[in-house]
Structures are given as structure tokens and as C-alpha cells.
Design a protein around this motif. Sequence first.
Motif, PDB file in Angstrom:
ATOM      1  N   UNK A 274      17.548   2.415 -13.344  1.00 53.50           N
ATOM      2  CA  UNK A 274      18.571   1.553 -13.933  1.00 53.50           C
ATOM      3  C   UNK A 274      18.530   1.574 -15.456  1.00 53.50           C
ATOM      4  N   UNK A 275      17.436   2.079 -16.032  1.00 53.59           N
ATOM      5  CA  UNK A 275      17.374   2.215 -17.489  1.00 53.59           C
ATOM      6  C   UNK A 275      18.326   3.284 -18.003  1.00 53.59           C
ATOM      7  N   UNK A 276      18.705   4.242 -17.143  1.00 50.08           N
ATOM      8  CA  UNK A 276      19.597   5.326 -17.551  1.00 50.08           C
ATOM      9  C   UNK A 276      21.026   4.809 -17.589  1.00 50.08           C
ATOM     10  N   UNK A 282      23.451   4.191  -9.980  1.00 51.20           N
ATOM     11  CA  UNK A 282      23.956   4.921  -8.815  1.00 51.20           C
ATOM     12  C   UNK A 282      22.884   5.829  -8.226  1.00 51.20           C
ATOM     13  N   UNK A 283      22.114   6.493  -9.097  1.00 49.95           N
ATOM     14  CA  UNK A 283      21.030   7.366  -8.606  1.00 49.95           C
ATOM     15  C   UNK A 283      20.009   6.556  -7.813  1.00 49.95           C
ATOM     16  N   UNK A 284      19.582   5.427  -8.352  1.00 50.15           N
ATOM     17  CA  UNK A 284      18.624   4.588  -7.642  1.00 50.15           C
ATOM     18  C   UNK A 284      19.182   4.073  -6.326  1.00 50.15           C
ATOM     19  N   UNK A 306      24.820  -3.761  -0.161  1.00 50.98           N
ATOM     20  CA  UNK A 306      24.149  -4.549  -1.195  1.00 50.98           C
ATOM     21  C   UNK A 306      24.301  -3.912  -2.573  1.00 50.98           C
ATOM     22  N   UNK A 307      24.084  -2.607  -2.673  1.00 52.76           N
ATOM     23  CA  UNK A 307      24.147  -1.952  -3.981  1.00 52.76           C
ATOM     24  C   UNK A 307      25.569  -1.901  -4.525  1.00 52.76           C
ATOM     25  N   UNK A 308      26.556  -1.744  -3.655  1.00 55.31           N
ATOM     26  CA  UNK A 308      27.952  -1.768  -4.118  1.00 55.31           C
ATOM     27  C   UNK A 308      28.285  -3.122  -4.726  1.00 55.31           C
TER      28      UNK A 308
END
Length: 375
Positions: A274-276, A282-284, A306-308
Motif C-alpha cells: 500500500x506504500x506504492x 491493487x497488488x496487495x 472487502x478490498x473493493x
Amino acid sequence: MTATADPAAPPPAGGGGPTTDGTGFPPDGYGMPGKPLVRGPFLFGLTGGLGVLTAIALAQMVVSSLSVIILIVVAMFLAVGLNPAVEALQRRGLARRWAITSVFAAVIVAFVLFGLAVVPPVSRQLADFVAAVPEYVRELSSHPTLRELDADYQILPQLASFVTSTLGPSLATGVVGAGLVVLDGLFTTITLLVLMLYFLGSLHTIKAYLLKLVPASRRDRTGAIAEQILGGIGGYVAGNILISVIAGVLTWVFLSIVGVEYALALALVVALTDLIPLVGATIGAVLVTGVALLGSVPAGLACAIFFVIYQQIENYVIYPRVMKRSVDVTPAVTVIAALVGGALLGIVGALLAIPVAAAIALIIREIVIPRQARS
């Protein structure tokens, strides 16, 4: 009657003669200097050629040491980003030396905890896979269809020959290469931490020295602008870390409720990616959702939902509230800066691009625009 000096006679030894010749150079024991070299086409071309060769040599030096330059820039960036935490501890009465020690110790503890949370699960999974390989081979060899194909085409002997002659050496080479990569990453991390500690300890000295290079009439204004730029960088780093911590904690809570295995390690992966900017979240999310799908389809679908939902909340609620006081850059400029930085220097460029864009915007607003208004 006074005698007149002969103009053709040489000057006396004690002085009194002409101090220069016609070219303006004083005479010496080697005779009068000649005329300056004429700046003809040959001398002009020679000077230009030497300038081009010097520029090429400097460019090659920069390219050859690009990794070192990036390491130094990242260390300085992290030092500037951690400086607000050091100053906050100083305001609470702690000496700067002990404040730096406390912040640096917190960084080391974070690295150790991340390693302890991620390395054991990965090692356990690899060990389980290696232990299960003989069973996989036995099941394949006892399969009726594979036995018929092996009787017709000799698949198992060819597979054994491939493993011993080709795959084995390749895996050995890959293991050695992976070990070297791990050692190189460990050395780079230690170097980065040492440089960050040095820059954090001498940040005020570096700023004071660089301000001495500025004309005295502009030193106060330049110092104020520099402090604002450094404050923005520190606020960006602190805000980005805070957003990553929020993402990691919420992910850990959700994965623990759903029952996904290795919830803490996966949450740390989400916090790190999430630092990127732009693509890190999205990658995580894709990585964690894929791991959850391997364990259970309902858990994987729940992770995807959940991530969406969380990314919408992070993009439109958390990020604007955290960053509104640290990085004064419009969203379009943020996206463009992250894309350009990522294209130039990869992940490091994407991380540095947003505070650099904020610094450029501040310089344009405080220096360029007022100068244009006065002209």
C-alpha cells in the motif's frame, strides 16, 4: 648640465625599467612571453571535442553509479520523512540523540517483526511442499492412464532423465542465484539503514551548510521555502505510513474474522504494497485474494468484496483527509507524477514523485509566479 639617458640602453639592474611589455605581461628570467594563442577553428573544435568527451564521461559515471545515487536519495528521503517524529519527541523533552535512537529502534523493530511474520509461513509452505513431492510422484505413478502412457511412450524414464540432467542443475543454479539475491538485498537494507541514520543525525548540519551556498540577501526566504518543502516531504511519508498501517490493521482484522490462514503475514504484505502509489493497494489485494482462494472459495470472494469496498473508502475518505495538510498537489498532477516517476525509476520513482511534484509546485507558486507578476 644634466645628462639624458640613452633610450636604447638596457635598464639598470636595480630596477627602474619597464614592468611590462606590450602585451601587459611582466618580464621574467625566461624572456618576454609571446602573443596569446589565436582562437582559430582548430582550437575551437578541440575545446568543443574535449567538452563533449567530458560530458560523455560524466554521463557514464552517473549511469554506472545510478544504484548508489538512488540508495542515497532514498535514505535522505526516509530521513526527512522520519524527522518530524524525531522533532515530536524533542518537543516532549527528549534530547535529539535519544529521539533519533528511539525512532531508529522503532524502524529496526518494524523490519524484524515483518521478517518474523512473513518468513516462517513461507518456509513452512516450502517445507510442506518438498515433503509432499514423493506422495505426488507415487500417486502419479499409480494412475492408470499415466501407466498406460508410460508403457507406450516411456514418460517416467524421460521425466527422470530431465530432472537429473536439466532440472536439477537449473534448480541448483537458481538456488545459488536466489541466495545471492537475498544477500544483496540484506546488504542493501543495512546500507540504507546506516545512511538513513547518518542523514537523520546530521540533517540540521546539512541544511545549514547548503544555505551558506545561497546569497545572504536570499538566505532567509530560501530557508523558509526549504523548511516548507522538507515539512511537506515529512508529512507525506508520515501520512503514507499511517494509511498503510490502517490498511494492514483492517486487513488483519478481516482475515482473522474470515479465518484465512497466515492473516498477520498477509496483512503485512498489504501494508507494504500500500506504500506504492496508484497500483500498490491493487497488488496487495490481488495477492491476498489469490491466497485466500487457494484455501477457500467463499473466503476468496469475501476478500475480493472487502478490498473493493476498502479501496473506495481509502481513495475518497482516508487519503484526502490524511494528505490534505502535507502534500498540496492536485489529483491530476499526483497521478501524472507517479506515472512519470514509475517509468523513470520504478517503485522508487513512484514513491519519490509525489513529494517532488509538491516541491516543484511550491517553488513555482512562491518564486516563479511572483517574479512573473513583477516583470
